[in-house]
Enzyme design. Structure first.
Site, mmCIF file in Angstrom:
data_model
loop_
_atom_site.group_PDB
_atom_site.id
_atom_site.type_symbol
_atom_site.label_atom_id
_atom_site.label_comp_id
_atom_site.label_asym_id
_atom_site.label_seq_id
_atom_site.Cartn_x
_atom_site.Cartn_y
_atom_site.Cartn_z
ATOM 1 N N TYR A 1 33.122 52.382 48.250
ATOM 2 C CA TYR A 1 33.757 52.882 47.039
ATOM 3 C C TYR A 1 32.708 53.246 45.998
ATOM 4 O O TYR A 1 32.815 52.905 44.824
ATOM 5 C CB TYR A 1 34.776 51.869 46.503
ATOM 6 C CG TYR A 1 35.785 51.510 47.547
ATOM 7 C CD1 TYR A 1 36.702 52.461 47.977
ATOM 8 C CD2 TYR A 1 35.791 50.274 48.157
ATOM 9 C CE1 TYR A 1 37.608 52.166 48.982
ATOM 10 C CE2 TYR A 1 36.691 49.975 49.161
ATOM 11 C CZ TYR A 1 37.602 50.922 49.567
ATOM 12 O OH TYR A 1 38.490 50.636 50.560
ATOM 13 N N HIS B 1 39.208 58.343 57.200
ATOM 14 C CA HIS B 1 38.128 58.019 56.275
ATOM 15 C C HIS B 1 36.852 58.758 56.676
ATOM 16 O O HIS B 1 36.494 58.805 57.853
ATOM 17 C CB HIS B 1 37.853 56.519 56.273
ATOM 18 C CG HIS B 1 39.007 55.705 55.785
ATOM 19 N ND1 HIS B 1 38.913 54.352 55.560
ATOM 20 C CD2 HIS B 1 40.285 56.045 55.469
ATOM 21 C CE1 HIS B 1 40.080 53.893 55.129
ATOM 22 N NE2 HIS B 1 40.936 54.905 55.078
ATOM 23 N N GLN C 1 43.298 38.326 55.018
ATOM 24 C CA GLN C 1 42.518 37.412 54.185
ATOM 25 C C GLN C 1 43.126 35.999 54.133
ATOM 26 O O GLN C 1 42.471 35.062 53.675
ATOM 27 C CB GLN C 1 42.405 37.984 52.769
ATOM 28 C CG GLN C 1 41.608 39.267 52.680
ATOM 29 C CD GLN C 1 42.405 40.510 53.073
ATOM 30 O OE1 GLN C 1 43.593 40.441 53.361
ATOM 31 N NE2 GLN C 1 41.742 41.650 53.082
ATOM 32 N N ARG D 1 51.847 54.218 47.027
ATOM 33 C CA ARG D 1 50.801 53.708 47.914
ATOM 34 C C ARG D 1 51.186 52.280 48.241
ATOM 35 O O ARG D 1 50.893 51.357 47.485
ATOM 36 C CB ARG D 1 49.459 53.794 47.202
ATOM 37 C CG ARG D 1 48.289 53.344 48.037
ATOM 38 C CD ARG D 1 48.039 54.284 49.168
ATOM 39 N NE ARG D 1 46.788 53.936 49.842
ATOM 40 C CZ ARG D 1 46.564 54.141 51.116
ATOM 41 N NH1 ARG D 1 47.508 54.689 51.869
ATOM 42 N NH2 ARG D 1 45.408 53.832 51.663
ATOM 43 N N HIS E 1 40.046 52.209 44.037
ATOM 44 C CA HIS E 1 40.167 50.788 44.407
ATOM 45 C C HIS E 1 40.157 49.901 43.175
ATOM 46 O O HIS E 1 39.655 48.772 43.219
ATOM 47 C CB HIS E 1 39.056 50.384 45.379
ATOM 48 C CG HIS E 1 39.547 49.660 46.591
ATOM 49 N ND1 HIS E 1 39.270 48.336 46.846
ATOM 50 C CD2 HIS E 1 40.312 50.078 47.626
ATOM 51 C CE1 HIS E 1 39.822 47.974 47.981
ATOM 52 N NE2 HIS E 1 40.468 49.007 48.481
ATOM 53 N N ASP F 1 43.333 46.644 58.879
ATOM 54 C CA ASP F 1 43.893 45.294 58.899
ATOM 55 C C ASP F 1 45.422 45.286 58.863
ATOM 56 O O ASP F 1 46.038 44.461 58.195
ATOM 57 C CB ASP F 1 43.306 44.426 57.785
ATOM 58 C CG ASP F 1 43.424 45.048 56.408
ATOM 59 O OD1 ASP F 1 43.837 46.208 56.301
ATOM 60 O OD2 ASP F 1 43.098 44.359 55.424
ATOM 61 N N GLU G 1 43.565 57.647 44.275
ATOM 62 C CA GLU G 1 44.286 56.413 44.609
ATOM 63 C C GLU G 1 43.881 55.235 43.734
ATOM 64 O O GLU G 1 42.702 55.022 43.467
ATOM 65 C CB GLU G 1 44.025 56.064 46.076
ATOM 66 C CG GLU G 1 44.727 54.804 46.535
ATOM 67 C CD GLU G 1 44.407 54.458 47.978
ATOM 68 O OE1 GLU G 1 44.642 53.296 48.351
ATOM 69 O OE2 GLU G 1 43.914 55.330 48.723
ATOM 70 N N GLU H 1 47.851 57.437 56.053
ATOM 71 C CA GLU H 1 46.498 56.969 56.339
ATOM 72 C C GLU H 1 46.447 56.452 57.773
ATOM 73 O O GLU H 1 47.361 55.778 58.235
ATOM 74 C CB GLU H 1 46.122 55.853 55.372
ATOM 75 C CG GLU H 1 44.733 55.273 55.600
ATOM 76 C CD GLU H 1 44.419 54.140 54.646
ATOM 77 O OE1 GLU H 1 43.226 53.882 54.414
ATOM 78 O OE2 GLU H 1 45.363 53.506 54.132
#
EC number: 4.2.1.-
Length: 419
Positions: A160, A129, A45, A298, A227, A331, A251, A354
């Site tokens: 989400y 995922h 970002q 995490r 999230h 990313d 999470e 992950e």
């Protein structure tokens, strides 16, 4: 390899997007011909800000230094700007830190995981995922992953719980498919953005897992990512409701600004908790670990500064019965993926990793990517991180920059929301 008077001679940032996502890789060169290291500095970002931090600040700081003094370089690098623990400089420092570990491994003729103490396991269990627009689509995607050998999956409906779009009609259609849960209407003159109804989401999640357990049983491990998009009280109620479905973990149920609510959540629910994707300082986990408020760290390794702080966090977690779950989204570069996995192999308190599948272009630009087979990852045994970059091929995939649309989240009335 034995080299005397080894020095850093050049530091450069390589930007590339072979997977369609902007990536930043640091390359540190030395006065020993052919000896260099690679590190991941990806903050998608703010990709150009990280490049500037590396090129304008980290490179002059590093040239002439001994690359084997990893700890000293990390410590002095953190304080060199006085203000510290921001995501831009931490990612810049991470790229440097990983590259130094890569060089150290090449000098020793050992993979980084051996420098960290050696393998604790033969392969690395992965979760992938399995998103979908409704329960049936998520179920179908899970079955496909199970056929590939995965034993752990992350289950989400849409973005989400929403649709990942600013099309309110599409959002309404998808949520209606999720047992007739309707999102709230928006006002006139709707501000552009990705609209998401946290209340409709919270109602849809238990129904998703009720469907999945009824159809798939308890032989597959489920993960769900909140999230941080709901209120703390909603997160507590969600964790309580999900107990019966025995998630591997839930999470980021609350935002970093609301971590004090984790005590109440822990008192009321036995659902395992993973926390910290947005943390930028290892000390942010300390009170959560000390007070037994989480089960998994995490952690986005590049955002806390690389392998050096991550290995310390892993050890501290081990001493307190908390396991690792390094962030592995699309990313981060394949260099960052490998760094995660060297930590995975060498940490006795490893929990899960992950993994986002890599396309052919990524594997072509980054030779040495991990082998994925039946839900496990396998690293090669080359010295260092075991991965390289073809700079000529990387240049064929320029970065675009800009603000990703998914971060422009809004609630139904148009209020800016956490993405």
């Amino acid at each position: 390899m034995k080299v005397s008077n080894l020095k850093i001679t050049n530091v450069k940032t390589i930007l590339t997007a072979p997977g369609g996502i902007d990536l930043a890789v640091v390359k540190i060169e030395t006065n020993e011909p052919g000896l260099y290291g690679l590190g991941c500095a990806t903050f998608t970002q703010r990709i150009f800000a990280v490049k500037s931090a590396i090129d304008e600040y980290m490179a002059p700081f590093l040239v002439g230094k001994d690359p084997t003094r990893i700890e000293d370089i990390w410590q002095s690098g953190v304080v060199s700007g006085y203000w510290r623990n921001g995501p831009i400089m931490n990612n810049a420092l991470s790229g440097v830190d990983m590259a130094l570990w890569d060089i150290k491994g090449k000098l020793a003729g050992m993979p980084v995981y051996d420098l960290l103490g050696g393998k604790c396991r033969d392969g690395i269990p992965l979760y992938c995922h399995t998103d979908g627009g409704d329960e049936v689509e998520v179920e179908d995607n899970i079955r496909a992953r199970m056929e590939e050998g995965y034993q752990y999956v992350r289950c989400q409906m849409g973005m989400y719980g929403g649709a990942g779009t600013d099309d309110l009609k599409l959002i309404a259609t998808q949520l209606a498919r999720a047992k007739n849960i309707q999102p709230k209407r928006s006002p006139r003159s709707k501000t552009p953005g990705i609209y998401f109804d946290p209340d409709a989401y919270a109602k849809s999640v238990p129904r998703l897992f009720d469907h999945l357990r009824n159809k798939l049983g308890f032989g597959i491990e489920f993960i769900h990512d909140v999230h941080e998009r709901v209120t703390p009280v909603t997160a507590i109620n969600l964790a309580k409701t999900l107990e019966q479905y025995q998630l591997f973990y839930l999470e980021d149920p609350v935002a970093p600004e609301n971590i004090d609510w984790l005590k109440m959540l822990r008192q009321q629910s036995s659902t395992p908790i993973s926390m910290g994707e947005l943390f930028v300082n290892v000390n942010e986990w300390k009170p959560l670990i000390d007070n037994r408020l989480i089960d998994y760290i995490r952690c986005h390794v590049s955002t806390i500064g690389g392998i050096t702080p991550a290995r310390k966090l892993a050890v501290y977690s081990e001493l307190n019965g908390v396991r690792t779950a390094w962030h592995g989204p699309g990313d981060i570069s394949p260099v960052g993926v490998c760094a995660n996995m060297h930590l995975d192999l060498s940490s006795p308190n490893f929990g899960i990793q992950e993994y986002t599948p890599m396309n052919d272009a990524l594997r072509d630009v980054f030779p040495g990517c991990p082998e994925i087979d039946h839900g496990y990852a396998y690293l090669n045994d080359k010295p260092g991180l075991g991965i390289d970059i073809d700079e000529a091929k990387a240049a064929k995939y320029p970065c675009e920059g800009g603000i990703p649309s998914w971060t422009m989240a809004r609630t139904p009335d148009g209020t800016a929301s956490r993405p």
